[in-house]
Enzyme design. Structure first.
Site: not given
Length: 223
Positions: A86, A94, A103, A129
């Site tokens: 991840d 974010n 994204d 993620e």
């Protein structure tokens, strides 16, 4: 049926022919071209299996495919690896740059991981993620080297979103299974749990690294 190098599909129906005495004397054969219907069904099935953002398998389809592969492993033996990874501190991406940037990071990272796996293994988005990979017929050393290669590429990659330069790191956990370390009662969930625990170890030991486990509670880090 293949016509002019193009594969076509037909539905064939046989209707019996009877004479005046009621005896069957032949058939009427009807061909219906259903190529467009088959192609549409295949497209819909493909779309249903893919994560819309990253283009890798979604979790449901990944698990279905991995379970089928694991069943073959249990029947015939062999070796394969589950890799989980991840993005480190993804929430801060974010929070700082917005979800569009997040994204873009996930899309870029999935490409790094997907390209080396063509015609060998397969990758899915496990959630948020986090990604998961199944690679058959691979040794622990190969899996570890692949993980190192990808996590270094991710570390060196700069994602630019609306002028903002974003750099992230990633952590990897690997569990390899074969008939030496895993009994016939082992399940795919057992191996995924081990890979997830190895990923946790990578996080706990500073992130931006690869950890692996050969069997339950036996963690090592290659250096």
């Amino acid at each position: 049926m293949i016509q002019e190098n193009k594969e076509e599909y037909f539905h064939v129906r046989f209707s019996p022919i009877q004479n005046q005495q009621g005896f069957q004397v032949g058939f009427i054969v009807t061909f219906s071209n259903i190529t467009e219907r088959v192609i549409l069904q295949e497209k819909l099935q493909h779309l249903a299996s893919i994560d819309g953002l990253t283009g890798v398998l979604n979790r449901t389809f990944f698990m279905q495919k991995a379970k089928a592969q694991f069943l073959k492993f249990q029947q015939y033996g062999g070796q394969a690896c589950i890799i989980m990874f991840d993005v480190d501190r993804f929430k801060s991406v974010n929070d700082t740059f917005g979800h569009e940037a997040g994204d873009a990071v996930l899309t870029g990272i999935s490409k790094f991981a997907k390209d080396p796996l063509i015609n060998r293994g397969f990758i899915g988005r496990y959630g948020g993620e986090e990604f998961i990979i199944y690679i058959p017929d691979v040794s622990l050393v190969e899996a570890y080297e692949w993980g190192e290669q990808v996590h270094q590429k991710i570390e060196q990659k700069t994602v630019i979103v609306q002028g903002a330069k974003i750099n992230v790191t990633s952590s990897f956990g690997i569990s390899c299974f074969d008939d030496t370390y895993h009994s016939s009662s082992s399940t795919l969930k057992d191996v995924i749990r081990e890979a997830d625990e190895a990923l946790f170890e990578a996080k706990r030991n500073g992130r931006n690294r690869v950890h692996f486990v050969m069997h339950s509670s036996s963690y090592k880090k290659l250096t």
